[in-house]
Design a protein around this motif. Structure first.
Motif, PDB file in Angstrom:
ATOM      1  N   GLY A  59       0.810  -1.212   0.000  1.00 36.57           N
ATOM      2  CA  GLY A  59       0.000   0.000   0.000  1.00 36.57           C
ATOM      3  C   GLY A  59       0.841   1.258   0.000  1.00 36.57           C
ATOM      4  O   GLY A  59       1.969   1.262   0.462  1.00 36.57           O
ATOM      5  N   SER A  60       0.275   2.329  -0.553  1.00 39.82           N
ATOM      6  CA  SER A  60       0.953   3.620  -0.508  1.00 39.82           C
ATOM      7  C   SER A  60      -0.063   4.728  -0.771  1.00 39.82           C
ATOM      8  O   SER A  60      -1.261   4.459  -0.880  1.00 39.82           O
ATOM      9  N   PHE A  61       0.430   5.946  -0.857  1.00 39.27           N
ATOM     10  CA  PHE A  61      -0.452   7.097  -1.062  1.00 39.27           C
ATOM     11  C   PHE A  61       0.032   7.935  -2.229  1.00 39.27           C
ATOM     12  O   PHE A  61       1.209   7.934  -2.559  1.00 39.27           O
ATOM     13  N   PHE A  62      -0.883   8.665  -2.861  1.00 39.54           N
ATOM     14  CA  PHE A  62      -0.448   9.690  -3.805  1.00 39.54           C
ATOM     15  C   PHE A  62      -1.485  10.801  -3.859  1.00 39.54           C
ATOM     16  O   PHE A  62      -2.602  10.660  -3.370  1.00 39.54           O
ATOM     17  N   LYS A  63      -1.049  11.926  -4.431  1.00 45.42           N
ATOM     18  CA  LYS A  63      -1.927  13.079  -4.522  1.00 45.42           C
ATOM     19  C   LYS A  63      -2.093  13.455  -5.982  1.00 45.42           C
ATOM     20  O   LYS A  63      -1.132  13.413  -6.755  1.00 45.42           O
ATOM     21  N   TYR A  64      -3.311  13.775  -6.370  1.00 46.25           N
ATOM     22  CA  TYR A  64      -3.510  14.292  -7.723  1.00 46.25           C
ATOM     23  C   TYR A  64      -4.462  15.468  -7.647  1.00 46.25           C
ATOM     24  O   TYR A  64      -5.561  15.354  -7.125  1.00 46.25           O
ATOM     25  N   LYS A  65      -4.026  16.629  -8.185  1.00 46.05           N
ATOM     26  CA  LYS A  65      -4.766  17.878  -8.034  1.00 46.05           C
ATOM     27  C   LYS A  65      -5.056  18.110  -6.556  1.00 46.05           C
ATOM     28  O   LYS A  65      -4.143  18.054  -5.749  1.00 46.05           O
ATOM     29  N   ASP A  66      -6.334  18.279  -6.164  1.00 52.19           N
ATOM     30  CA  ASP A  66      -6.594  18.577  -4.761  1.00 52.19           C
ATOM     31  C   ASP A  66      -7.045  17.337  -3.985  1.00 52.19           C
ATOM     32  O   ASP A  66      -7.505  17.444  -2.862  1.00 52.19           O
ATOM     33  N   GLU A  67      -6.915  16.179  -4.612  1.00 48.61           N
ATOM     34  CA  GLU A  67      -7.453  14.983  -3.964  1.00 48.61           C
ATOM     35  C   GLU A  67      -6.320  14.051  -3.519  1.00 48.61           C
ATOM     36  O   GLU A  67      -5.322  13.893  -4.209  1.00 48.61           O
ATOM     37  N   LYS A  68      -6.513  13.445  -2.335  1.00 47.36           N
ATOM     38  CA  LYS A  68      -5.521  12.481  -1.852  1.00 47.36           C
ATOM     39  C   LYS A  68      -6.065  11.074  -2.034  1.00 47.36           C
ATOM     40  O   LYS A  68      -7.248  10.827  -1.848  1.00 47.36           O
ATOM     41  N   TYR A  69      -5.180  10.161  -2.396  1.00 48.29           N
ATOM     42  CA  TYR A  69      -5.605   8.788  -2.635  1.00 48.29           C
ATOM     43  C   TYR A  69      -4.706   7.813  -1.881  1.00 48.29           C
ATOM     44  O   TYR A  69      -3.511   8.034  -1.761  1.00 48.29           O
ATOM     45  N   SER A  70      -5.325   6.744  -1.376  1.00 49.83           N
ATOM     46  CA  SER A  70      -4.510   5.626  -0.908  1.00 49.83           C
ATOM     47  C   SER A  70      -4.672   4.527  -1.931  1.00 49.83           C
ATOM     48  O   SER A  70      -5.739   4.365  -2.524  1.00 49.83           O
ATOM     49  N   ILE A  71      -3.612   3.817  -2.176  1.00 48.25           N
ATOM     50  CA  ILE A  71      -3.672   2.810  -3.231  1.00 48.25           C
ATOM     51  C   ILE A  71      -3.029   1.508  -2.767  1.00 48.25           C
ATOM     52  O   ILE A  71      -2.010   1.522  -2.085  1.00 48.25           O
ATOM     53  N   VAL A  72      -3.687   0.394  -3.078  1.00 53.00           N
ATOM     54  CA  VAL A  72      -3.171  -0.910  -2.683  1.00 53.00           C
ATOM     55  C   VAL A  72      -2.930  -1.744  -3.937  1.00 53.00           C
ATOM     56  O   VAL A  72      -3.772  -1.803  -4.822  1.00 53.00           O
ATOM     57  N   ASP A  73      -1.752  -2.345  -3.995  1.00 48.82           N
ATOM     58  CA  ASP A  73      -1.409  -3.218  -5.114  1.00 48.82           C
ATOM     59  C   ASP A  73      -1.629  -4.657  -4.663  1.00 48.82           C
ATOM     60  O   ASP A  73      -0.919  -5.170  -3.816  1.00 48.82           O
ATOM     61  N   LEU A  74      -2.665  -5.306  -5.209  1.00 46.65           N
ATOM     62  CA  LEU A  74      -2.961  -6.678  -4.799  1.00 46.65           C
ATOM     63  C   LEU A  74      -2.147  -7.667  -5.639  1.00 46.65           C
ATOM     64  O   LEU A  74      -1.797  -7.376  -6.777  1.00 46.65           O
TER      65      LEU A  74
END
Lengths: 646, 75
Positions: free
Chosen positions: A40-55
């Motif tokens: 898992g990790s995080f990233f930001k795009y424009k004004d939104e924050k996302y957490s992302i999981v690689d299954l």
């Protein structure tokens, strides 16, 4: 914050996409089963924050292998807002089958068709608009290699609006069940509930047991397969597909009777040779750098009382920098080359080529794969055994993994080969050292085969297991990227291990040699007791003590031993091989000692990290103990034999 | 003509007709595209002649001869 998960078949580039989207990095490979746990990790795009999981890559949500279950459970149990499904453009049909399965669980999906550049290369045409239309989800053509479509993907993620679920046209057999179950079982678990009890509340239902009896996994696969096939015929144009020429030649070379195994051996030799010859310079450079820091450090730190300063400096610091400069460069260079070959798609070929001999030993080709991973790191290889479907074969692979010397053990063996065998035999260059080391690795592979055979007889691996493994298309690795991350990752790893293990162990050795009982140091007393055993094995007490204290990490065995010989206080520059040779010869080393030492280096217990991983993976003390004791016994018996025969 | 999959020469291809594997094995192969009516091609041998690499759609994977013998193809 929105939660995203990356789902897809194995080896479609989920991890590569993950690395592009997030600032973090985990190592990718070109084979099925590279990712066996969620990352898992995080990233930001424009004004939104996302957490992302690689299954981990999956073939189906109703599969039984460990890493696939991890992914399925995540999809069924966890909260997420959006799935980015990574499809393989070259194998679209299979990807769409899985896509439909996932769609039945969670309909908010973006379909990223990755490897689109590879598809274009072989003239495979995909109609994007039509695909979007029939599936009812956004479709994006991606190439994680050229980064095509990444911005489009980010925009689509950013603008995503939840969609309604569109019914998939299932076969009659399945449809009957779905009609009945729809109001009794949560929608996302409908298919899963046919094969598992975990989430079903209506367990003792007669009707459900009827359906369970009536519908097999094959029926489910068939249903999705038909549906996917219908979709594919409309969007895929494969009339002009031609095979990549390079693949044709390489596939031939890597599988042909008289070229396959020799090529692999040449590759192994090449990797070792480059690791050895390229690491001499940086090693020397690092060592002289650290040596120059000694005087200034002593001056600056002179305010510290001697009884604290001495163990920290002469014990801890010196061991630390010795390990970093002598062990670091070969470890890192080997890791780079190994990663490049892995990215290229070599590992599954090795499994393919070695399946037959492994089968004769009661195992399967996948053990060849984890065995090769063991060259990199035994602990990683133990986790890697999750790709095996058979529990018993998995145990075989775990128990025998330590026979293959890992990256942490290579440098020690290299140093000894350089200062002893090679120079004594008049083969004083890296070519010959690499050749000897290649022979040692081949020997360790033979040991793996023998021990696998013996253990498989004991634990009765007779169950019929289907061995199948995908042979991915050869992909040219991203050269600079791989090198950059290999240096960064492995470099940090080497430094971290040195700080956590070498530094405290150095202090401990120093203290052991300073603390005295009846005028004799503790180190001397203990190693003296071990001396009887050591001499029996063609070694001595100090070597044995180094092996015992080296349990946390193999790379500190050699420095501990040297500190033991020099009793710390007379520690002079043992950076150059000539000095090392003098020290060893002065302490009674002969070629036989070196051979016994190398043998024990190949055959002894895996390091503490690996043992810990084994305990975690097997959940069994007994197996962990066996993994500890079996290679050790082989090592001890082997040394005895060498000692008494020669 | 119906042949068993293991009887295909290298380079020869056929259409999958019947699969007599146990359910678990069938399931695993089905995920790679081994399904009725799909075209399968024998691609190349391993150095010990077993397993053999087969191709369905655009993916290449390995099957041991003992398992391939349980798959019928028409050529």
């Amino acid at each position: 914050m929105k939660n995203i998960c990356l789902v897809g078949n194995p080896n479609t580039g989920k991890s590569s996409l993950f690395n592009i989207l997030t600032p973090s990095h985990h190592h990718t490979g070109n084979w099925t089963g590279k990712t066996v746990k969620n990352e898992g990790s995080f990233f930001k795009y424009k004004d939104e924050k996302y957490s992302i999981v690689d299954l981990p890559g999956i073939y189906s949500l109703i599969s039984e292998s460990d890493e696939e279950i991890i992914a399925t459970k995540y999809l069924l149990e966890e909260q997420y807002d959006l799935i980015v499904f990574v499809a393989d453009a070259v194998n679209l049909e299979r990807s769409i089958e899985l896509f439909l399965e996932v769609y039945d669980v969670f309909p908010n999906i973006i379909l990223g068709v990755n490897l689109i550049d590879e598809a274009r290369k072989i003239n495979l045409k995909i109609n994007k608009e039509k695909l979007e239309e029939v599936l009812g989800v956004p479709v994006i053509f991606l190439s994680t290699k050229t980064k095509e479509g990444v911005n489009e993907l980010l925009d689509t993620i950013y603008q995503y609006n939840n969609r309604d679920y569109i019914e998939i046209l299932h076969t009659k057999k399945l449809q009957n069940y779905l009609d009945w179950a729809r109001d009794k079982i949560p929608r996302n678990m409908l298919i899963y509930a046919l094969f598992h009890d975990d989430y079903v509340l209506v367990n003792n239902n007669k009707r459900l047991s009827f359906f369970r009896h009536y519908i097999s996994k094959i029926d489910v696969v068939e249903s999705y397969h038909n549906c996917a096939k219908n979709i594919i015929t409309n969007v895929l144009d494969s009339r002009n597909v031609k095979e990549k020429k390079s693949d044709k030649i390489l596939n031939f070379l890597f599988s042909f009777k008289f070229t396959s195994i020799p090529i692999l051996i040449v590759f192994l030799f090449f990797i070792l040779w480059v690791s050895i010859s390229f690491s001499n310079e940086p090693s020397n450079w690092l060592f002289s750098f650290f040596l120059k820091t000694e005087q200034p450090l002593i001056k600056v730190l002179s305010f510290i009382p001697e009884f604290i300063f001495n163990p920290l400096f002469y014990g801890g610091y010196r061991t630390l920098y010795w390990v970093i400069s002598v062990m670091g460069p070969p470890t890192i260079i080997f890791f780079i080359l190994f990663s490049l070959f892995e990215d290229y798609g070599l590992l599954p070929r090795i499994a393919f080529n070695l399946d037959y001999p492994f089968k004769k030993c009661g195992s399967c080709g996948k053990q060849g794969l984890t065995m090769c991973m063991g060259l990199g790191c035994n602990a990683v290889a133990v986790t890697g055994t999750r790709i095996m479907e058979s529990k018993k074969i998995r145990i075989l692979a775990i128990l025998t993994n330590a026979f293959v010397p890992c990256n942490g053990r290579f440098p020690t063996i290299i140093v000894l080969l350089e200062i002893f065998l090679a120079s004594t035999l008049g083969m004083n260059n890296s070519f010959w050292v690499a050749l000897l080391l290649t022979l040692i690795v081949i020997f360790s592979i033979i040991l793996t085969f023998i021990s696998t055979k013996l253990i498989s007889k004991k634990i009765n691996v007779d169950e019929h297991v289907l061995f199948t493994l995908e042979l991915p298309s050869f992909r040219r690795p991203k050269f600079y990227r791989t090198i950059y991350y290999a240096i960064k990752e492995k470099g940090i790893d080497v430094l971290k291990r040195a700080a956590i293990v070498s530094f405290p162990m150095g202090i401990l050795i120093y203290l052991l040699s300073v603390w005295q009982v009846n005028g004799l140091s503790l180190f001397y007393l203990i190693s003296n007791k071990l001396d009887y055993l050591g001499v029996l094995l063609g070694l001595d007490g100090i070597i044995l003590m180094a092996f015992i204290l080296g349990l946390p990490a193999n790379e500190i065995i050699l420095p501990i031993m040297l500190l033991g010989y020099l009793k710390c206080n007379t520690l002079v520059d043992y950076g150059t091989t000539d000095n090392l040779k003098m020290i060893l010869i002065n302490h009674g080393w002969t070629i036989k000692t070196a051979i016994c030492f190398i043998f024990l280096m190949v055959c002894h217990y895996p390091c503490a990290t690996t043992l810990f991983t084994i305990k975690q993976e097997t959940k069994s003390f007994k197996l962990t103990f066996l993994a500890f004791i079996l290679p050790l016994l082989v090592g001890l018996v082997g040394c005895l034999i060498i000692n008494f025969l020669f | 003509m119906i042949k068993r999959l293991n009887e295909l020469e290298i380079g020869e291809q056929g259409v999958i007709q019947n699969i007599y594997l146990d359910e678990m094995s069938f399931f695993r192969l089905s995920r790679l595209g081994v399904m009725k009516d799909n075209i399968i091609k024998a691609k190349f041998n391993s150095p010990f002649n077993d397993p053999v690499a087969y191709q369905v759609n655009n993916s290449i994977f390995t099957i041991r001869k003992q398992d391939a013998a349980k798959i019928e193809v028409s050529v």
